[in-house]
Design a protein around this motif. Structure first.
Motif, PDB file in Angstrom:
ATOM      1  N   ASN A 339       0.663  -1.161  -0.119  1.00 23.36           N
ATOM      2  CA  ASN A 339      -0.059   0.090  -0.171  1.00 23.36           C
ATOM      3  C   ASN A 339       1.021   1.310   0.062  1.00 23.36           C
ATOM      4  OD1 ASN A 339      -2.115  -1.673   0.161  1.00 23.36           O
ATOM      5  ND2 ASN A 339      -2.225  -1.800   2.439  1.00 23.36           N
ATOM      6  N   GLU A 364       3.138  -4.812  -3.174  1.00 20.76           N
ATOM      7  CA  GLU A 364       1.825  -5.261  -3.447  1.00 20.76           C
ATOM      8  C   GLU A 364       0.990  -3.944  -3.273  1.00 20.76           C
ATOM      9  OE1 GLU A 364      -1.486  -8.367  -2.288  1.00 20.76           O
ATOM     10  OE2 GLU A 364       0.344  -8.336  -1.312  1.00 20.76           O
ATOM     11  N   GLY A 365       0.247  -3.513  -4.112  1.00 17.95           N
ATOM     12  CA  GLY A 365      -0.755  -2.286  -3.901  1.00 17.95           C
ATOM     13  C   GLY A 365       0.029  -1.014  -3.865  1.00 17.95           C
ATOM     14  N   ARG A 367       0.841   2.472  -6.220  1.00 17.62           N
ATOM     15  CA  ARG A 367       0.335   3.419  -7.057  1.00 17.62           C
ATOM     16  C   ARG A 367       1.483   4.656  -7.546  1.00 17.62           C
ATOM     17  NH1 ARG A 367      -2.276  -0.516  -7.108  1.00 17.62           N
ATOM     18  NH2 ARG A 367      -4.401  -0.699  -7.452  1.00 17.62           N
ATOM     19  N   HIS A 410       2.848  -7.059  -7.536  1.00 22.22           N
ATOM     20  CA  HIS A 410       1.212  -7.245  -7.588  1.00 22.22           C
ATOM     21  C   HIS A 410       0.408  -6.383  -7.330  1.00 22.22           C
ATOM     22  CE1 HIS A 410      -2.282  -9.672  -7.654  1.00 22.22           C
ATOM     23  NE2 HIS A 410      -2.604  -9.333  -6.454  1.00 22.22           N
ATOM     24  N   ASP A 411      -0.612  -6.063  -8.305  1.00 26.20           N
ATOM     25  CA  ASP A 411      -1.318  -4.836  -8.235  1.00 26.20           C
ATOM     26  C   ASP A 411      -0.723  -3.662  -7.995  1.00 26.20           C
ATOM     27  OD1 ASP A 411      -3.472  -3.332  -7.846  1.00 26.20           O
ATOM     28  OD2 ASP A 411      -3.736  -3.580  -5.493  1.00 26.20           O
ATOM     29  N   GLN A 413       0.121  -0.255 -10.417  1.00 30.02           N
ATOM     30  CA  GLN A 413      -0.403   0.820 -11.517  1.00 30.02           C
ATOM     31  C   GLN A 413       0.672   2.031 -11.519  1.00 30.02           C
ATOM     32  OE1 GLN A 413      -4.288   2.370 -10.745  1.00 30.02           O
ATOM     33  NE2 GLN A 413      -5.263   0.498 -10.699  1.00 30.02           N
ATOM     34  N   ASP A 439       3.200  -7.787 -12.395  1.00 32.04           N
ATOM     35  CA  ASP A 439       1.842  -7.706 -12.757  1.00 32.04           C
ATOM     36  C   ASP A 439       1.498  -6.176 -12.706  1.00 32.04           C
ATOM     37  OD1 ASP A 439      -1.043  -8.136 -13.112  1.00 32.04           O
ATOM     38  OD2 ASP A 439      -1.210  -9.147 -11.251  1.00 32.04           O
ATOM     39  N   GLU A 441      -1.083  -3.373 -13.890  1.00 34.15           N
ATOM     40  CA  GLU A 441      -2.420  -3.206 -14.060  1.00 34.15           C
ATOM     41  C   GLU A 441      -2.791  -1.986 -14.770  1.00 34.15           C
ATOM     42  OE1 GLU A 441      -4.939  -3.885 -10.637  1.00 34.15           O
ATOM     43  OE2 GLU A 441      -4.326  -5.974 -10.488  1.00 34.15           O
TER      44      GLU A 441
END
Length: 452
Positions: A339, A364-365, A367, A410-411, A413, A439, A441
């Motif tokens: 996050n 993970e997570g 942005r 993972h996840d 952007q 990964d 997105e």
């Protein structure tokens, strides 16, 4: 409670009140402990003071404890206090190898217990006394290493709360071999141009909690160290950093570069980073390893601050490189990023070496929004300090990884604003990697194609 005015302190900002302050602390300790009070509304100029067990130094609102302008008033720690220039002859942004022990100290403690510094007053490091060359963006010190504001060594059950620490020309809160440390609610405000003016430096410390602090400084804001001269105190371990707001012209949160012992079992969470040259940086150059670390729930904004400061506005920078021949850098492994939101001028940079891969790292997570924010050139990545060329001149990527294995994203952007596009190569650049999963997105605005 001992009031230092009643003991003879003048508090006129000129008289050296250190002998009176020291007498009050010594008397308080001899009587079994208590509070030494700095009444508000006055400036207490002072040379060095030694803190003692079971004594709380409390500064009332409006009280200023200011470091002396005379270098001879500081506590000599080595070479009889004789100052020498930086050993390499180079400015600190090119070479700042440091064994951890300064020449002098202002507020010092050694081998004490139950020490507290509290109150809403101010401790002022009087930084201008130590000015050297000033480029307009970076002030080099007149010598290196300079005087820390607080140097607290081998202190057990240490508390620093609420006070305002400001104008330090070197490491502001240097904790060495301390155990059971609570730093809560302090405001640490240094000159953003002053080289090496780190915020909080736990060095070979265990069981440390840093919470609810606001830190602004030229150089790293919160930086874990394992420096050479203090290796006897063991690793940095069991450390929690939470609920802090950070501004830095180097890295807001950093491990290294001094790393003679291990860093392990560390949580960094719920922090906001703004106007920083780097967000999170782990720089391993010595024998110590980094493992079992979690960064979570962090929002950051990065931008470049001139060529003198290490870094190229990376959101996350992990590097394990040999600093000099014959000294093998330790491992970086088992690190988690969860996050994380960043808007800045660079992305995620992971760089090991041919015989020292960075291992077992998870993102993970994430942005990541990339945009041009400063007037400085966007031209790649910064490896300093290291052998050979310290910079990689290239267009940037959202993720750059070389000499890494067992790493997963993972996840994720990645959004590119128009200002970054002339300097942008691709979303993912991979060099020598093993078992890397990415990964990425597609953002809601469709500006990024997903890839795996």
């Amino acid at each position: 409670m001992i009031n230092i005015l009643e003991y003879g302190a003048v508090g006129d900002g000129q008289t050296n009140d250190a002998p009176v302050i020291q007498k009050a602390i010594d008397t308080c300790a001899e009587q079994g402990g208590g509070v030494v009070l700095f009444p508000g509304g006055r400036t207490y100029s002072s040379g060095y003071v030694l803190l003692k067990s079971n004594v709380e130094v409390h500064l009332e609102p409006g009280a200023v404890w200011k470091a002396s302008s005379n270098i001879e008033d500081y506590y000599p720690l080595r070479n009889n206090g004789k100052i020498t220039a930086h050993e390499s002859g180079l400015p600190s942004f090119l070479n700042s190898e440091y064994a951890g022990r300064p020449f002098h100290a202002f507020i010092y403690a050694l081998g004490q217990e139950n020490v507290t510094i509290s109150g809403q007053g101010t401790i002022d490091g009087n930084e201008s006394v130590f000015y050297g060359d000033d480029s307009g963006y970076h002030i080099e010190g007149s010598y290196y290493p300079r005087v820390p504001l607080l140097l607290l060594e081998d202190v057990k059950h240490l508390t620093i709360k609420e006070v305002r620490l400001t104008n330090c020309a070197f490491w502001t809160v240097h904790l060495v071999g301390c155990k059971d440390v609570l730093i809560d609610g302090i405001r640490l405000l240094n000159n953003l141009k002053m080289a090496n003016s780190d915020g909080i430096d736990p060095d070979h410390c265990q069981n440390v909690r840093i919470s609810n602090c606001h830190i602004e400084c030229g150089d790293d804001a919160i930086v874990l160290k394992n420096s050479g001269d203090y290796k006897k105190y063991g690793p940095c371990e069991n450390i929690v950093v939470t609920n802090c707001t950070l501004v830095s012209t180097s890295a807001a949160i950093k491990f290294g570069t001094e790393g003679e012992s291990d860093f392990r079992n560390i949580l960094v969470e719920n922090c906001c980073i703004s106007r920083s040259n780097r967000g999170i940086s782990i720089q391993i150059r010595d024998n110590g390893n980094v493992e079992n670390v979690i960064f979570s729930n962090i929002i950051m904004e990065t931008r470049r601050f001139s060529y003198e400061w290490w870094g190229r506005a990376e959101a996350v920078c992990l590097t394990a490189l040999d600093r000099k021949p014959g000294v093998k850098a330790g491992k970086i492994r088992n690190i988690r990023f969860q996050n994380i939101t960043c808007e800045g001028e660079n992305g995620i940079f992971l760089l090991g070496s041919e015989d020292n891969y960075i291992e077992d790292v998870t993102f993970e997570g994430i942005r990541l929004t990339l945009d041009k924010k400063s007037k400085w050139e966007i031209n790649g990545y910064d490896k300093r300090p290291c052998q050979g060329e310290g910079e990689i001149y290239t267009k940037i990527s959202g993720i750059y990884a070389d000499y890494v294995k067992n790493v997963s994203f993972h996840d994720i952007q990645i959004t590119k604003k128009e200002g970054i596009l002339p300097f942008y190569e691709e979303d993912v650049t991979l060099g020598n990697v093993e078992n890397v999963r990415i990964d990425v997105e597609e953002p809601e605005d469709g500006s990024q194609n997903g890839e795996e």
